[in-house]
Design an enzyme around this catalytic site. Structure first.
Site, PDB file in Angstrom:
ATOM      1  N   HIS A 220       0.837  -1.208   0.000  1.00 17.76           N
ATOM      2  CA  HIS A 220       0.000   0.000   0.000  1.00 17.76           C
ATOM      3  C   HIS A 220       0.873   1.260   0.000  1.00 17.76           C
ATOM      4  O   HIS A 220       0.586   2.236  -0.711  1.00 17.76           O
ATOM      5  CB  HIS A 220      -0.878   0.044   1.250  1.00 17.76           C
ATOM      6  CG  HIS A 220      -1.828  -1.117   1.398  1.00 17.76           C
ATOM      7  ND1 HIS A 220      -1.677  -2.079   2.375  1.00 17.76           N
ATOM      8  CD2 HIS A 220      -2.946  -1.456   0.712  1.00 17.76           C
ATOM      9  CE1 HIS A 220      -2.668  -2.962   2.285  1.00 17.76           C
ATOM     10  NE2 HIS A 220      -3.452  -2.616   1.282  1.00 17.76           N
TER      11      HIS A 220
ATOM     12  N   SER B  32      -2.735  -8.056   3.155  1.00 20.34           N
ATOM     13  CA  SER B  32      -3.280  -7.907   4.507  1.00 20.34           C
ATOM     14  C   SER B  32      -3.706  -9.265   5.053  1.00 20.34           C
ATOM     15  O   SER B  32      -3.772  -9.465   6.265  1.00 20.34           O
ATOM     16  CB  SER B  32      -4.480  -6.963   4.495  1.00 20.34           C
ATOM     17  OG  SER B  32      -4.116  -5.729   3.906  1.00 20.34           O
ATOM     18  N   ARG B  33      -4.005 -10.219   4.167  1.00 16.76           N
ATOM     19  CA  ARG B  33      -4.483 -11.534   4.608  1.00 16.76           C
ATOM     20  C   ARG B  33      -3.336 -12.441   5.042  1.00 16.76           C
ATOM     21  O   ARG B  33      -3.599 -13.491   5.636  1.00 16.76           O
ATOM     22  CB  ARG B  33      -5.308 -12.196   3.508  1.00 16.76           C
ATOM     23  CG  ARG B  33      -6.667 -11.510   3.304  1.00 16.76           C
ATOM     24  CD  ARG B  33      -7.591 -12.267   2.381  1.00 16.76           C
ATOM     25  NE  ARG B  33      -8.952 -11.790   2.440  1.00 16.76           N
ATOM     26  CZ  ARG B  33      -9.519 -10.928   1.560  1.00 16.76           C
ATOM     27  NH1 ARG B  33      -8.809 -10.477   0.550  1.00 16.76           N
ATOM     28  NH2 ARG B  33     -10.760 -10.543   1.710  1.00 16.76           N
TER      29      ARG B  33
HETATM   30  P1  AMP Z   1      -6.462  -3.770  -0.350  1.00 15.80           P
HETATM   31  O1  AMP Z   1      -6.302  -2.966   0.892  1.00 15.80           O
HETATM   32  O2  AMP Z   1      -6.007  -5.186  -0.211  1.00 15.80           O
HETATM   33  O3  AMP Z   1      -7.824  -3.627  -0.964  1.00 15.80           O
HETATM   34  O4  AMP Z   1      -5.456  -3.144  -1.407  1.00 15.80           O
HETATM   35  C1  AMP Z   1      -5.494  -1.793  -1.717  1.00 15.80           C
HETATM   36  C2  AMP Z   1      -4.621  -1.541  -2.911  1.00 15.80           C
HETATM   37  O5  AMP Z   1      -3.279  -1.954  -2.618  1.00 15.80           O
HETATM   38  C3  AMP Z   1      -5.062  -2.336  -4.140  1.00 15.80           C
HETATM   39  O6  AMP Z   1      -4.891  -1.532  -5.296  1.00 15.80           O
HETATM   40  C4  AMP Z   1      -4.113  -3.487  -4.136  1.00 15.80           C
HETATM   41  O7  AMP Z   1      -3.910  -4.061  -5.413  1.00 15.80           O
HETATM   42  C5  AMP Z   1      -2.846  -2.825  -3.629  1.00 15.80           C
HETATM   43  N1  AMP Z   1      -1.934  -3.826  -3.071  1.00 15.80           N
HETATM   44  C6  AMP Z   1      -2.221  -4.758  -2.136  1.00 15.80           C
HETATM   45  N2  AMP Z   1      -1.150  -5.546  -1.923  1.00 15.80           N
HETATM   46  C7  AMP Z   1      -0.175  -5.105  -2.750  1.00 15.80           C
HETATM   47  C8  AMP Z   1       1.174  -5.517  -3.015  1.00 15.80           C
HETATM   48  N3  AMP Z   1       1.733  -6.536  -2.383  1.00 15.80           N
HETATM   49  N4  AMP Z   1       1.870  -4.816  -3.936  1.00 15.80           N
HETATM   50  C9  AMP Z   1       1.305  -3.773  -4.595  1.00 15.80           C
HETATM   51  N5  AMP Z   1       0.055  -3.338  -4.392  1.00 15.80           N
HETATM   52  C10 AMP Z   1      -0.672  -3.995  -3.490  1.00 15.80           C
END
Ligand code: AMP
Length: 288
Positions: free
Chosen positions: A37, A190-191
């Site tokens: 993030h 996050s998981r």
């Molecule tokens: P989330 O909080 O999981 O919904 O993710 C929010 C944003 O962060 C989304 O655009 C995800 O694709 C991005 N994201 C999550 N994990 C990663 C990662 N390891 N590398 C790059 N972007 C990420």
């Protein structure tokens, strides 16, 4: 950094932020922030004058038996991380602020939402498209950043933004950011915090098996055979099941049975214990 949780507060803060034509980057998240993030936030600073992050655990993108209630929530810690990255504004609405009583609209991007994670998680991408459309309307960013970690999600959002004329073509609009990984190769998520220490070690088997598959494809091996070996290796690493292990066209996400000169992607979703992990990697196209 200011944190706002009502639309009125958001609009006031955005007016101040925009001032004399400043460009705004939006980084939508569900919180429980990690380096992935924060990389989006840093990229946002490279392409805009200020970064607005959102944290919203979107109930519409979780299925009835998924982890909505268990999903990690740590707003204060996340706000501190965003502040440390120089974020200007955090939009953290409650569910009632995002979906007031009577909310009745659903955005569904046909086709690209249907396969892969869409098949395993019915309605998931409708939930994603609906909330991201609302976030675009609420913040009206000049550019928005999303991770390639969620490759199908990025494709769905690009399609929605194109179809609904949501983007501002003069800025470049939607930027996909390469997946940030742990030192051992596991894609940050996050998981990952759901994993026991043993599962965490086993989970590295997924990116490792994907690298092996890509090397086999590079050397001309048969696609179906490589995908079967990939599934078997993921199970052998300690995963309980594989939702999908697919070679797909990078743009349409249509499954491929042979490698061509067009960009292709290897996409995997697999379950370990009660946790579903996804990953994807670029595959070198066939050399002419
Ligand atoms: P989330 O909080 O999981 O919904 O993710 C929010 C944003 O962060 C989304 O655009 C995800 O694709 C991005 N994201 C999550 N994990 C990663 C990662 N390891 N590398 C790059 N972007 C990420």
């Amino acid at each position: 950094m200011q944190t706002v949780n009502t639309l009125d507060m958001l609009r006031t803060a955005l007016r101040q932020l925009r001032g004399d034509g400043k460009l705004i980057a939006l980084v939508p998240t569900m919180g429980a922030l990690h380096e992935g993030h924060l990389t989006l936030v840093r990229r946002g600073h490279e392409v805009a004058d200020c970064v607005v992050a959102s944290i919203f655990v979107n109930p519409k993108q979780f299925g009835p038996n998924e982890d909505l209630n268990a999903y990690p929530r740590q707003l204060a810690a996340d706000a501190a991380l965003l502040e440390g990255e120089g974020c200007a504004l955090l939009w953290a609405p409650a569910v009632e602020a995002m979906y007031p009583t009577g909310f009745a609209t659903n955005i569904s991007v046909a086709g690209i939402s249907d396969g892969l994670c869409g098949a395993a998680r019915p309605g998931h991408f409708d939930g994603v498209a609906t909330v991201v459309c609302k976030l675009f309307q609420q913040v009206q960013p000049d550019v928005a950043l999303f991770g390639e970690k969620d490759f199908q999600q990025l494709a769905v959002i690009r399609a929605m933004a194109r179809d609904l004329d949501l983007t501002h073509p003069h800025v470049g609009a939607i930027i996909g950011v390469p997946t940030v990984r742990e030192a051992d190769g596991l894609a940050m998520s996050s998981r990952n915090r759901y994993l026991s220490p043993d599962q965490r070690v086993a989970a590295t088997g997924m990116p490792r098996a994907m690298q092996t598959a890509i090397a086999r494809l590079d050397s001309g091996a048969d696609v179906a055979a490589v995908l079967a070996e990939l599934e078997a290796e993921i199970i052998a690493a300690g995963f309980a099941s594989v939702d999908y292990a697919v070679l797909a066209d990078s743009t349409s996400l249509a499954p491929l049975t042979i490698l061509t000169a067009a960009p292709a992607r290897l996409l995997v979703a697999a379950r370990i214990g009660g946790t579903r992990l996804i990953d994807n990697m670029a595959v070198n196209p066939l050399q002419a």
